[in-house]
Design a protein around this motif. Structure first.
Motif, PDB file in Angstrom:
ATOM      1  N   UNK A  28       7.761  -0.558 -11.967  1.00 24.40           N
ATOM      2  CA  UNK A  28       9.119  -1.098 -12.070  1.00 24.40           C
ATOM      3  C   UNK A  28       9.202  -2.539 -11.555  1.00 24.40           C
ATOM      4  N   UNK A  29       8.545  -2.812 -10.436  1.00 20.15           N
ATOM      5  CA  UNK A  29       8.578  -4.160  -9.874  1.00 20.15           C
ATOM      6  C   UNK A  29       7.885  -5.160 -10.794  1.00 20.15           C
ATOM      7  N   UNK A  30       6.694  -4.804 -11.245  1.00 22.44           N
ATOM      8  CA  UNK A  30       5.938  -5.740 -12.072  1.00 22.44           C
ATOM      9  C   UNK A  30       6.520  -5.866 -13.479  1.00 22.44           C
ATOM     10  N   UNK A  31       7.164  -4.820 -13.979  1.00 23.07           N
ATOM     11  CA  UNK A  31       7.853  -4.936 -15.266  1.00 23.07           C
ATOM     12  C   UNK A  31       9.046  -5.882 -15.127  1.00 23.07           C
ATOM     13  N   UNK A  32       9.730  -5.809 -14.006  1.00 24.08           N
ATOM     14  CA  UNK A  32      10.830  -6.754 -13.755  1.00 24.08           C
ATOM     15  C   UNK A  32      10.304  -8.182 -13.751  1.00 24.08           C
ATOM     16  N   UNK A  80      15.896  -2.614 -10.115  1.00 26.72           N
ATOM     17  CA  UNK A  80      15.704  -3.386  -8.901  1.00 26.72           C
ATOM     18  C   UNK A  80      16.678  -2.931  -7.830  1.00 26.72           C
ATOM     19  N   UNK A  81      16.126  -2.595  -6.685  1.00 21.26           N
ATOM     20  CA  UNK A  81      16.913  -2.178  -5.524  1.00 21.26           C
ATOM     21  C   UNK A  81      17.919  -1.073  -5.852  1.00 21.26           C
ATOM     22  N   UNK A 117       0.768  -1.231   0.000  1.00 17.50           N
ATOM     23  CA  UNK A 117       0.000   0.000   0.000  1.00 17.50           C
ATOM     24  C   UNK A 117       0.797   1.279   0.000  1.00 17.50           C
ATOM     25  N   UNK A 118       2.060   1.228   0.311  1.00 19.93           N
ATOM     26  CA  UNK A 118       2.859   2.445   0.385  1.00 19.93           C
ATOM     27  C   UNK A 118       3.713   2.669  -0.863  1.00 19.93           C
ATOM     28  N   UNK A 119       3.494   1.876  -1.883  1.00 17.42           N
ATOM     29  CA  UNK A 119       4.265   2.020  -3.115  1.00 17.42           C
ATOM     30  C   UNK A 119       3.617   3.034  -4.047  1.00 17.42           C
ATOM     31  N   UNK A 120       4.453   3.747  -4.784  1.00 20.20           N
ATOM     32  CA  UNK A 120       3.934   4.640  -5.812  1.00 20.20           C
ATOM     33  C   UNK A 120       3.609   3.817  -7.055  1.00 20.20           C
ATOM     34  N   UNK A 121       2.882   4.419  -7.977  1.00 16.23           N
ATOM     35  CA  UNK A 121       2.561   3.728  -9.224  1.00 16.23           C
ATOM     36  C   UNK A 121       3.861   3.401  -9.962  1.00 16.23           C
ATOM     37  N   UNK A 122       4.824   4.313  -9.909  1.00 10.49           N
ATOM     38  CA  UNK A 122       6.118   4.071 -10.560  1.00 10.49           C
ATOM     39  C   UNK A 122       6.826   2.856  -9.964  1.00 10.49           C
ATOM     40  N   UNK A 123       6.801   2.713  -8.641  1.00  7.24           N
ATOM     41  CA  UNK A 123       7.431   1.562  -7.988  1.00  7.24           C
ATOM     42  C   UNK A 123       6.724   0.264  -8.360  1.00  7.24           C
ATOM     43  N   UNK A 124       5.403   0.302  -8.411  1.00  7.69           N
ATOM     44  CA  UNK A 124       4.633  -0.879  -8.823  1.00  7.69           C
ATOM     45  C   UNK A 124       4.992  -1.227 -10.265  1.00  7.69           C
TER      46      UNK A 124
END
Length: 131
Positions: A17-21, A115-116, A8-15
């Motif tokens: 990047x993670x899901x694209x990975x 990533x990271x 819940x604390x992730x930005x759309x950009x973080x989501x």
């Protein structure tokens, strides 16, 4: 085991990047199977159908049925995993489906992922290397 996760604390950009990975790693591990996932975006295709038919009543009925199935699927998952606090987020399903479709499309090309705090290249077999 059921994993507990809070994003819940992730930005759309973080989501993104993670899901694209994840998407690119899955594509490079599974090959052509990845493209079969494209059949799972019924609401997105339904939206395109509505646009292409000018909102014909038969197309609207078909999309309403698909949306009903999608809501039923989400409702069953919420109930199964005993997460009633998620019921209030059901209105976001169409937006989430569009985001998932965009990630799937973007995952179909390229090998770079974030990533990271660093950019990596996904090699065949899903191996990550510094870019």
């Amino acid at each position: 085991y059921i994993l507990d996760n809070c994003c819940g604390r992730e930005s759309v950009r973080q989501v993104w990047q993670r899901e694209l990975r994840w998407a690119r790693t899955i594509r490079l591990n599974r090959g052509m199977e990845y493209y079969g996932l494209g059949a799972t975006f019924g609401l997105v295709y339904g939206g395109l159908l509505l646009l292409s038919t000018g909102g014909a009543s038969w197309a609207l009925a078909l999309v309403a049925g698909m949306y009903g199935l999608r809501l039923g699927q989400a409702w069953a998952a919420i109930r199964t995993f005993r997460c009633p606090e998620l019921y209030r987020w059901l209105w976001v399903l169409p937006l989430r489906d569009v985001l998932s479709f965009a990630i799937w499309l973007a995952g179909a090309w390229g090998q770079r992922v974030y990533w990271r705090g660093r950019w990596l290249v996904v090699q065949p077999g899903g191996i990550l290397q510094e870019s």
